[in-house]
Design an enzyme around this catalytic site. Structure first.
Site, PDB file in Angstrom:
ATOM      1  N   SER A 167      -7.041  21.948   1.219  1.00 46.99           N
ATOM      2  CA  SER A 167      -5.923  21.818   2.346  1.00 46.99           C
ATOM      3  C   SER A 167      -4.751  20.998   1.856  1.00 46.99           C
ATOM      4  CB  SER A 167      -6.466  21.135   3.573  1.00 46.99           C
ATOM      5  OG  SER A 167      -5.738  21.437   4.591  1.00 46.99           O
ATOM      6  N   ASP A 266      -9.975  31.334   8.194  1.00 45.57           N
ATOM      7  CA  ASP A 266      -8.974  30.089   8.304  1.00 45.57           C
ATOM      8  C   ASP A 266      -7.439  30.803   8.594  1.00 45.57           C
ATOM      9  OD1 ASP A 266      -7.575  27.841   7.623  1.00 45.57           O
ATOM     10  OD2 ASP A 266      -7.925  27.995   5.393  1.00 45.57           O
TER      11      ASP A 266
END
Length: 322
Positions: A167, A266
């Protein structure tokens, strides 16, 4: 009637609040856990170390089997944790467990970087801290430097240095790869490879199936403006938008191998796929692998490590590092 309620100065719901007295309340995140000389599940040893007055790290060493203990040098992984630049830690439960698992499978020495968090330390603090850590690792290849760690000097292979992250940590890894390609590292050390897992990239223009309505209210958009309020170009700053018109060419990525992982469910999936495509088309002459996991969401292997998908993901990362 007296009240103990404090006044909120600013907030990033549902992540954190900042009060007028300057205190910060993080609403999500995992607790800190201490290092261990030999983790009972994986056999991995870990310890804390200080890199500079502002930067620390947790180091991980896999269980070494004689007679190779003092002979076979191990790859080195410089790891940057996720958390939107404002929550979590190299010392937190989620990332400590994740590192134990990856180090055990990949047989690498890992340096998990504890960079400063926003809003107390807005970006670019995390980038500068991460660069400091990367240069500290590279400095171990030199003979005359101080503040060396014996795990790295005795066991580390400085021809096989990797970096990676999840991330926001994957975002950092990308930006460190760009910077190392432009500036170089101590001792002429080269980064062999980098992995970007569910990389946090964003921009002002929606791409692919990203919804146009509410784009600026999206948490991914709001997080960047919260953690880097002074960023030139805002959400199109090259560090968050590698496709921005003034972003450095991706052909300058300073490593020869890239592993990009995206997850089907995602929100960041399409940015990760576009990143991999853009790197391939940039003229960068390294090897790139794009790996997509079906049916999973953001950083699934960190949040739910016991699932089969998570185990497959960690095995793929370990294979890349080996």
């Amino acid at each position: 009637m007296a009240t103990n309620a404090k006044t909120i100065a600013s907030e990033l719901p549902p992540v954190l609040r900042v009060y007028q007295d300057g205190t910060v309340e993080r609403l999500i995140g995992s607790p800190f856990v201490p290092p261990s000389l030999e983790d009972p599940t994986t056999g991995v040893s870990s310890k804390d170390t200080t890199i500079s007055p502002l930067v620390s790290a947790q180091l991980y060493l896999p269980k070494l089997s004689p007679p190779q203990t003092h002979h076979k040098k191990l790859p080195i992984l410089v790891y940057f944790h996720g958390g939107g630049f404002c929550i979590e830690s190299a010392f937190s439960f989620l990332f400590h467990n994740s590192m134990n698992s990856l180090v055990s499978r990949a047989k690498v020495i890992a340096v998990s970087v504890e960079y400063r968090l926003a809003p107390e330390h807005p970006l670019p603090a995390a980038y500068e801290d991460s660069w400091t850590a990367l240069q500290w690792v590279a400095s171990h290849s030199l003979q005359d430097t101080i503040n060396k760690d014996s795990w790295l000097t005795e066991n580390g292979d400085f021809d096989r240095i990797y970096m990676g992250g999840d991330s926001a940590g994957a975002n950092i890894a990308h930006n460190m790869a760009i910077r190392s390609g432009a500036e170089g590292l101590f001792g002429g050390v080269k980064i062999l490879g980098a992995f970007l897992s569910c990389p946090y990239f964003w921009g002002s223009d929606p791409i692919g199936s990203e919804p146009v309505l509410g784009h600026e209210e999206n948490l991914l958009y709001r997080t960047w403006t919260f953690v880097y309020p002074s960023a030139p170009g805002g959400i199109d700053h090259p560090m968050i938008n590698p496709f921005a018109c003034d972003a450095p060419s991706l052909s300058g990525i300073g490593c020869s191998r890239l592993f990009v992982c995206v997850a089907e469910m995602d929100e960041l999936r399409e940015r990760g796929i576009r990143y991999a495509k853009a790197v391939r088309e940039s003229g960068w002459d390294g090897d790139l692998e794009l790996f997509e996991v079906e049916g999973e969401g953001h950083c699934f292997h960190i949040l739910n490590p016991a699932t089969e998908s998570a185990k497959t993901m960690v095995n793929r990362l370990a294979s890349f590092l080996r």
